[in-house]
Design a protein around this motif. Structure first.
Motif, PDB file in Angstrom:
ATOM      1  N   SER A  50       0.847  -1.187   0.000  1.00 27.72           N
ATOM      2  CA  SER A  50       0.000   0.000   0.000  1.00 27.72           C
ATOM      3  C   SER A  50       0.891   1.249   0.000  1.00 27.72           C
ATOM      4  N   GLY A  51       1.502   1.527  -1.142  1.00 28.87           N
ATOM      5  CA  GLY A  51       2.408   2.669  -1.271  1.00 28.87           C
ATOM      6  C   GLY A  51       3.859   2.263  -1.064  1.00 28.87           C
ATOM      7  N   VAL A  52       4.745   3.170  -1.471  1.00 23.71           N
ATOM      8  CA  VAL A  52       6.189   2.887  -1.386  1.00 23.71           C
ATOM      9  C   VAL A  52       6.675   2.957   0.062  1.00 23.71           C
ATOM     10  N   SER A  53       6.055   3.824   0.878  1.00 18.84           N
ATOM     11  CA  SER A  53       6.456   3.876   2.302  1.00 18.84           C
ATOM     12  C   SER A  53       6.334   2.480   2.904  1.00 18.84           C
ATOM     13  N   ASN A  54       5.233   1.822   2.588  1.00 14.73           N
ATOM     14  CA  ASN A  54       4.999   0.471   3.081  1.00 14.73           C
ATOM     15  C   ASN A  54       6.052  -0.515   2.592  1.00 14.73           C
ATOM     16  N   ALA A  55       6.413  -0.370   1.307  1.00 14.31           N
ATOM     17  CA  ALA A  55       7.427  -1.273   0.735  1.00 14.31           C
ATOM     18  C   ALA A  55       8.765  -1.070   1.457  1.00 14.31           C
ATOM     19  N   LEU A  56       9.081   0.205   1.744  1.00 12.06           N
ATOM     20  CA  LEU A  56      10.333   0.496   2.462  1.00 12.06           C
ATOM     21  C   LEU A  56      10.269  -0.074   3.875  1.00 12.06           C
ATOM     22  N   GLU A  57       9.110   0.095   4.497  1.00 17.94           N
ATOM     23  CA  GLU A  57       8.970  -0.411   5.862  1.00 17.94           C
ATOM     24  C   GLU A  57       9.161  -1.928   5.891  1.00 17.94           C
ATOM     25  N   TYR A  59      18.431  13.893   3.207  1.00 17.31           N
ATOM     26  CA  TYR A  59      17.659  12.716   2.783  1.00 17.31           C
ATOM     27  C   TYR A  59      16.164  12.961   2.996  1.00 17.31           C
ATOM     28  N   PHE A  60      15.361  12.147   2.352  1.00 12.72           N
ATOM     29  CA  PHE A  60      13.891  12.228   2.454  1.00 12.72           C
ATOM     30  C   PHE A  60      13.499  12.066   3.931  1.00 12.72           C
ATOM     31  N   ASN A  61      12.880  13.120   4.484  1.00 13.22           N
ATOM     32  CA  ASN A  61      12.668  13.158   5.941  1.00 13.22           C
ATOM     33  C   ASN A  61      11.825  12.001   6.476  1.00 13.22           C
ATOM     34  N   LEU A  79      19.477   4.236  -0.734  1.00 12.90           N
ATOM     35  CA  LEU A  79      19.745   5.267  -1.751  1.00 12.90           C
ATOM     36  C   LEU A  79      18.420   5.717  -2.319  1.00 12.90           C
ATOM     37  N   CYS A  80      18.281   7.012  -2.467  1.00 15.41           N
ATOM     38  CA  CYS A  80      17.081   7.518  -3.109  1.00 15.41           C
ATOM     39  C   CYS A  80      17.520   7.888  -4.527  1.00 15.41           C
ATOM     40  N   SER A  81      17.050   7.144  -5.510  1.00 18.16           N
ATOM     41  CA  SER A  81      17.615   7.223  -6.853  1.00 18.16           C
ATOM     42  C   SER A  81      16.495   7.224  -7.904  1.00 18.16           C
ATOM     43  N   ASP A  90      17.281  11.274  -6.546  1.00 22.41           N
ATOM     44  CA  ASP A  90      17.328  11.684  -5.157  1.00 22.41           C
ATOM     45  C   ASP A  90      16.234  12.675  -4.761  1.00 22.41           C
ATOM     46  N   ASN A  91      15.684  12.436  -3.599  1.00 23.16           N
ATOM     47  CA  ASN A  91      14.857  13.412  -2.891  1.00 23.16           C
ATOM     48  C   ASN A  91      15.675  13.784  -1.659  1.00 23.16           C
ATOM     49  N   PRO A  92      16.091  15.014  -1.453  1.00 18.96           N
ATOM     50  CA  PRO A  92      15.599  16.257  -2.043  1.00 18.96           C
ATOM     51  C   PRO A  92      16.464  16.891  -3.134  1.00 18.96           C
ATOM     52  N   SER A 146      17.250   0.501  -2.976  1.00 18.93           N
ATOM     53  CA  SER A 146      17.201   1.606  -3.926  1.00 18.93           C
ATOM     54  C   SER A 146      15.749   2.079  -4.055  1.00 18.93           C
ATOM     55  N   ASP A 147      15.506   3.292  -3.581  1.00 20.39           N
ATOM     56  CA  ASP A 147      14.160   3.868  -3.659  1.00 20.39           C
ATOM     57  C   ASP A 147      14.057   4.619  -4.990  1.00 20.39           C
ATOM     58  N   GLU A 148      13.373   4.020  -5.958  1.00 21.98           N
ATOM     59  CA  GLU A 148      13.345   4.574  -7.323  1.00 21.98           C
ATOM     60  C   GLU A 148      11.984   5.208  -7.633  1.00 21.98           C
ATOM     61  N   ILE A 149      11.368   5.764  -6.614  1.00 21.36           N
ATOM     62  CA  ILE A 149      10.009   6.295  -6.761  1.00 21.36           C
ATOM     63  C   ILE A 149       9.917   7.435  -7.783  1.00 21.36           C
ATOM     64  N   TYR A 150      11.048   8.117  -8.063  1.00 21.18           N
ATOM     65  CA  TYR A 150      11.027   9.204  -9.061  1.00 21.18           C
ATOM     66  C   TYR A 150      11.649   8.774 -10.401  1.00 21.18           C
ATOM     67  N   ALA A 151      11.753   7.467 -10.612  1.00 20.00           N
ATOM     68  CA  ALA A 151      12.467   6.941 -11.784  1.00 20.00           C
ATOM     69  C   ALA A 151      12.071   7.590 -13.111  1.00 20.00           C
ATOM     70  N   LEU A 158       3.346   4.211  -7.767  1.00 23.58           N
ATOM     71  CA  LEU A 158       2.682   5.176  -8.654  1.00 23.58           C
ATOM     72  C   LEU A 158       2.536   6.574  -8.060  1.00 23.58           C
ATOM     73  N   SER A 159       2.933   6.719  -6.781  1.00 27.89           N
ATOM     74  CA  SER A 159       2.672   7.983  -6.082  1.00 27.89           C
ATOM     75  C   SER A 159       3.250   9.195  -6.792  1.00 27.89           C
ATOM     76  N   LYS A 160       4.460   9.071  -7.310  1.00 27.22           N
ATOM     77  CA  LYS A 160       5.132  10.243  -7.875  1.00 27.22           C
ATOM     78  C   LYS A 160       5.082  10.241  -9.406  1.00 27.22           C
ATOM     79  N   ASP A 161       5.553   9.165 -10.012  1.00 34.91           N
ATOM     80  CA  ASP A 161       5.653   9.147 -11.477  1.00 34.91           C
ATOM     81  C   ASP A 161       4.287   9.208 -12.159  1.00 34.91           C
ATOM     82  N   LEU A 172      -3.524   6.823  -4.411  1.00 35.73           N
ATOM     83  CA  LEU A 172      -3.855   5.478  -4.909  1.00 35.73           C
ATOM     84  C   LEU A 172      -3.309   4.401  -3.974  1.00 35.73           C
ATOM     85  N   ARG A 173      -2.189   4.703  -3.332  1.00 36.07           N
ATOM     86  CA  ARG A 173      -1.511   3.805  -2.387  1.00 36.07           C
ATOM     87  C   ARG A 173      -1.123   2.482  -3.044  1.00 36.07           C
ATOM     88  N   ILE A 174      -0.345   2.584  -4.093  1.00 35.73           N
ATOM     89  CA  ILE A 174       0.185   1.367  -4.711  1.00 35.73           C
ATOM     90  C   ILE A 174       1.698   1.508  -4.863  1.00 35.73           C
TER      91      ILE A 174
HETATM   92  C1  LIG Z   1      11.775   9.184  -1.869  1.00 38.33           C
HETATM   93  C2  LIG Z   1      10.395   8.822  -1.450  1.00 38.33           C
HETATM   94  N1  LIG Z   1      10.126   7.555  -1.107  1.00 38.33           N
HETATM   95  C3  LIG Z   1       8.890   7.186  -0.711  1.00 38.33           C
HETATM   96  C4  LIG Z   1       7.863   8.101  -0.642  1.00 38.33           C
HETATM   97  C5  LIG Z   1       6.514   7.654  -0.156  1.00 38.33           C
HETATM   98  O1  LIG Z   1       5.727   7.216  -1.212  1.00 38.33           O
HETATM   99  P1  LIG Z   1       4.234   6.643  -1.020  1.00 38.33           P
HETATM  100  O2  LIG Z   1       3.307   7.813  -1.040  1.00 38.33           O
HETATM  101  O3  LIG Z   1       4.039   5.729  -2.196  1.00 38.33           O
HETATM  102  O4  LIG Z   1       4.196   5.920   0.275  1.00 38.33           O
HETATM  103  C6  LIG Z   1       8.096   9.430  -1.019  1.00 38.33           C
HETATM  104  C7  LIG Z   1       7.022  10.438  -0.928  1.00 38.33           C
HETATM  105  O5  LIG Z   1       7.241  11.626  -0.902  1.00 38.33           O
HETATM  106  C8  LIG Z   1       9.404   9.804  -1.436  1.00 38.33           C
HETATM  107  O6  LIG Z   1       9.697  11.056  -1.791  1.00 38.33           O
END
Ligand SMILES: Cc1ncc(COP(=O)(O)O)c(C=O)c1O
Length: 401
Positions: free
Chosen positions: A91-98, A117-119, A171-173, A175-177, A203-208, A246-249, A255-257
């Motif tokens: 349910s979202g990338v935060s969840n995948a990271l967790e 780094y992403f706070n 790695l945020c790749s 990068d955020n911020p 590798s967090d590729e949420i902005y790929a 899908l949150s960013k790209d 949507l939380r996927i």
């Molecule tokens: C680098 C990074 N990873 C993960 C997330 C969280 O994504 P999600 O909304 O899919 O949980 C964000 C959201 O800002 C982000 O910037």
């Protein structure tokens, strides 16, 4: 043999609910007559209303997994083609990271992150799994360069000598911020560092796919997925994990996927499955995403238009910044600009600058939230309609004059 999972991850893997095998093989008189008739779950729907049931389990429907694989195989150029068994939908990338934190670390362990780094990493890894961040300082060294890896080495050695248990590098790749991408060589260097020290790389590729053209950076590094790198002789593949969603790209945070891809570490995905009840994506979001990712002409057009609009908004925002003498770091990815308001508002603390911004009715986050090494830096999000951006920048420039 290196252990590719923590004690906690191991025990989570053992907790996979047994009825998931039932959900995985539902009986249908025409398409799956040998499947299991499920009279065990409290669902009050006709069997063809699959999308409003627990579906195929808690880590994404078969169709969504297939859609993700097809899409990622087409867009991220993986060395080994992705198969549904290589990933879990969350349910979202935060969840995948967790899930990475649950599976790879035990409470009190550390993940390394480079500053800034992403706070939300602090919350995502810290609040439930109890994993702490080991912040790496660069002291002016470019975090996207080979030399930066020495900073990680130094921080690792120092932390080890204090007895800290370090499990992974995040790695945020892109990068955020900072809005920049890592080259293949630098990614390899980071992976070699991880390999030398028995660390996982996440590798967090949420902005790929949100990488755009900045004419002032004609040779800017474009996105390279860690999935596309041949790991032979670099790192044990079971130590490499990728997240995307899908949150960013696709501009769809609600949507939380998201997904966790771990192509060579079955246990990580099993640990994730073990707690999948906490991460189950909505079946409606699952269905919507399945058809969205399968629609090639829509996704191609969307990504192209998104990149064009991001480039236009960036151009507009940076022209405004330049005309008011506000220094910033150039970038070519994601949605933000790292701006140095401290260079304009002299001798003011981040709180004082933030208060001036709020008094003018505009909010941007101070670098301190992102573990910035120097004060005065702020993260300005430019991915807004031009009317919003224009008004926000007007207020910002008023606040700092
Ligand atoms: C680098 C990074 N990873 C993960 C997330 C969280 O994504 P999600 O909304 O899919 O949980 C964000 C959201 O800002 C982000 O910037």
């Amino acid at each position: 043999m290196e252990r590719a999972i923590s004690n906690r991850g191991n025990s989570l893997a053992a907790q996979i609910p047994s009825f998931l095998t039932v959900l995985n093989d539902p009986w249908c008189p025409t398409t799956n007559p040998d499947g299991i008739v499920n009279l065990g779950l409290a669902e009050n729907l006709r069997i063809n209303a699959h999308a409003l049931t627990y579906g195929d389990g808690f880590s994404g429907s078969h169709k969504l997994k297939a859609s993700f694989c097809r899409f990622i195989n087409g867009r991220f150029s993986p060395q080994t083609a992705l198969r549904p068994s290589h990933l879990a939908i969350t349910s979202g990338v935060s969840n995948a990271l967790e899930c990475c934190a649950w599976a790879l670390a035990d409470p009190g362990d550390y993940f390394m992150v480079g500053r800034p780094y992403f706070n939300a990493f602090r919350t995502i890894f810290g609040s439930r799994p109890g994993v702490r961040l080991l912040e790496v300082e660069f002291g002016g060294v470019d975090p996207f360069s080979m030399v930066a890896v020495q900073r990680y080495e130094r921080a690792f050695t120092e932390a080890k000598s204090r007895g800290l248990r370090i499990k992974a590098l995040v790695l945020c790749s892109p990068d955020n911020p900072l809005g920049r991408c890592y080259s293949e060589n630098v990614l390899k260097e980071y992976m070699k560092f991880c390999s030398r020290n028995g660390l996982h790389i996440i590798s967090d590729e949420i902005y790929a796919l949100s990488v755009w053209n900045n004419p002032r950076l004609p040779n800017a590094q474009v996105f390279v997925s860690i999935l596309s790198i041949d790991l032979e002789g670099i790192i044990n593949p079971s130590f490499v994990h990728t997240v995307w969603g899908l949150s960013k790209d696709f501009g769809a945070t609600g949507l939380r996927i998201g997904c966790l891809v771990s192509q060579s570490n079955k246990l990580v995905l099993e640990a994730t499955e073990g707690i999948s009840l906490h991460n189950i994506p909505s079946s409606l979001a699952d269905q919507i995403t399945t058809s969205l990712l399968a629609n090639d002409s829509f996704t191609t057009n969307y990504i192209e238009v998104n990149r064009y609009r991001l480039a236009e908004s960036y151009k507009f925002a940076t022209c405004q910044l330049q005309s008011h003498g506000i220094p910033f770091l150039e970038c070519n990815a994601a949605f933000f600009i790292w701006v140095n308001l401290g260079a304009v508002v002299k001798n003011a603390t981040a709180e004082e600058i933030s208060a001036r911004l709020r008094a003018e009715g505009v909010y941007i986050a101070a670098g301190e939230h992102y573990g910035a090494e120097q004060t005065g830096w702020f993260r300005l999000v430019f991915s807004h309609p031009l009317t919003v951006l224009e008004e926000g920048l007007k207020r910002l420039t008023r606040a700092i004059q």
